[in-house]
Design a protein around this motif. Structure first.
Motif, short mmCIF file in Angstrom:
data_model
loop_
_atom_site.label_atom_id
_atom_site.label_comp_id
_atom_site.label_asym_id
_atom_site.label_seq_id
_atom_site.Cartn_x
_atom_site.Cartn_y
_atom_site.Cartn_z
N TYR A 36 0.85 -1.18 0.00
CA TYR A 36 0.00 0.00 0.00
C TYR A 36 0.89 1.24 0.00
O TYR A 36 2.01 1.22 0.52
N GLN A 38 0.77 5.56 0.87
CA GLN A 38 0.04 6.67 1.47
C GLN A 38 0.74 7.96 1.09
O GLN A 38 1.81 8.28 1.63
N GLN A 42 -3.21 11.88 2.24
CA GLN A 42 -4.21 11.04 1.58
C GLN A 42 -4.36 9.70 2.29
O GLN A 42 -3.58 9.34 3.15
N HIS A 43 -5.41 8.96 1.88
CA HIS A 43 -5.63 7.66 2.50
C HIS A 43 -4.75 6.61 1.85
O HIS A 43 -4.18 6.83 0.78
N LEU A 44 -4.62 5.47 2.49
CA LEU A 44 -3.83 4.37 1.94
C LEU A 44 -4.49 3.83 0.68
O LEU A 44 -5.70 3.62 0.63
N GLU A 88 4.63 7.31 1.96
CA GLU A 88 4.95 6.23 2.87
C GLU A 88 4.41 4.93 2.28
O GLU A 88 3.28 4.90 1.77
N PHE A 90 3.71 0.76 2.72
CA PHE A 90 3.46 -0.28 3.70
C PHE A 90 3.31 -1.62 3.00
O PHE A 90 2.55 -1.76 2.05
N GLN A 105 6.16 -1.94 9.38
CA GLN A 105 6.35 -0.67 10.07
C GLN A 105 6.26 0.53 9.15
O GLN A 105 6.16 1.67 9.61
N GLY A 106 6.33 0.30 7.86
CA GLY A 106 6.26 1.40 6.90
C GLY A 106 7.64 1.91 6.52
O GLY A 106 8.59 1.86 7.33
N ARG B 9 -11.74 14.50 10.62
CA ARG B 9 -10.36 14.43 10.15
C ARG B 9 -9.39 14.72 11.29
O ARG B 9 -8.35 14.10 11.39
N GLY B 40 6.99 4.69 12.76
CA GLY B 40 7.92 3.62 13.13
C GLY B 40 7.26 2.33 13.58
O GLY B 40 7.94 1.32 13.75
N LEU B 41 5.95 2.38 13.77
CA LEU B 41 5.22 1.18 14.22
C LEU B 41 4.25 0.67 13.17
O LEU B 41 3.67 -0.40 13.32
N GLY B 42 4.06 1.42 12.10
CA GLY B 42 3.13 1.00 11.06
C GLY B 42 1.70 1.05 11.53
O GLY B 42 1.31 1.89 12.36
N LEU B 43 0.89 0.14 11.01
CA LEU B 43 -0.52 0.05 11.39
C LEU B 43 -0.69 -1.13 12.33
O LEU B 43 -0.25 -2.24 12.03
N PHE B 105 -9.53 1.85 2.62
CA PHE B 105 -9.28 2.64 3.82
C PHE B 105 -10.01 3.97 3.78
O PHE B 105 -10.23 4.57 2.72
N GLY B 106 -10.34 4.46 4.97
CA GLY B 106 -10.80 5.83 5.11
C GLY B 106 -9.60 6.77 5.17
O GLY B 106 -8.44 6.33 5.16
N SER B 107 -9.88 8.06 5.24
CA SER B 107 -8.82 9.06 5.23
C SER B 107 -8.14 9.23 6.58
O SER B 107 -7.10 9.88 6.67
#
Lengths: 113, 114
Positions: A36, A38, A42-44, A88, A90, A105-106, B9, B40-43, B105-107
């Motif tokens: 993905y 980002q 903006q959104h992913l 970014e 992912f 972690q991105g 938002r 640094g932790l991502g999702l 995904f949402g914003s």
């Protein structure tokens, strides 16, 4: 435990340079893999995905990724980056049994004009 | 175009407040997810739901709860907000048990707890 890891946290490139972002996963069984992106504010968005078949998958905007099962890797590549690729990125993996995605972690990519 | 809409938002809340983050999808998706995104932790997965009135804990559910009374809506609740819950919260949805199309995904909602 299932996990996804990205090696590079921050990458800086000049325009026209080649890009490779690393992603490793630890999973048993069938794995579905995704990249993905980002963009700032903006959104992913989905870049590309791998489920089965040809291990080299092509996505949007000239990106591609190669699934190498023996290395548990799914690295993202682009031959020549542009300033607009600043974003970014992912990596994510999941099993269709659960429908859940685990994200790395991105990696923040900064492309200098 | 399919959409996942998050109601706010940006949010600023005080420590101890009860906070509701709302997410609505218009794709008739069965599955909905709440993640938090930190540098640094991502999702990291907080909670998810495969059906109405159904919920399951993700990897970091502590301090959160969820509600899914209707198929299209999935709410994240911070019962008593704390400063360590300052983060970007992302809602996502997907159809069926398969991952064929990944997530939409949402914003995101950027929550600051002061």
């Amino acid at each position: 435990a299932q996990s996804v890891s990205q090696h590079n946290h921050h990458v800086i490139l000049s325009e026209a340079a080649s890009l490779e972002l690393g992603c490793n996963y630890s999973y048993g069984g069938t794995v579905n893999l995704f990249w993905y992106v980002q963009y700032p504010g903006q959104h992913l968005q989905l870049l590309l995905k791998y489920f089965s078949g040809d291990p080299l998958v092509k996505g949007i905007k000239g990106f591609e990724a190669e699934f190498i099962k023996s290395k548990f890797s799914f690295n993202l590549r682009k031959p020549s980056v542009q300033w607009s690729d600043t974003a970014e990125y992912f990596c994510a993996g999941g099993s269709s049994n659960t429908g859940k995605l685990i994200f790395g972690q991105g990696t923040t990519l900064q492309v200098k004009p | 175009d399919v959409k996942v809409t998050q109601s706010s938002r940006y949010l600023v809340k005080r420590t101890g407040e009860k906070v509701f983050l709302e997410c609505v999808q218009d794709m008739d998706h069965e599955n909905m997810f709440w993640y938090r995104q930190d540098p640094g932790l991502g999702l990291r997965l907080i909670y998810f739901s495969y059906d109405v009135k159904m919920k399951e804990k993700g990897d970091i559910p502590e301090g959160y709860s969820v509600s899914r009374e209707k198929k299209e809506r999935f709410s994240l609740i911070l019962e008593s907000a704390s400063t360590n819950q300052t983060s970007m919260y992302l809602c996502a949805s997907s159809g069926g048990q398969q991952l064929n199309y990944g997530y939409t995904f949402g914003s995101g909602t950027r929550l600051t707890v002061v």
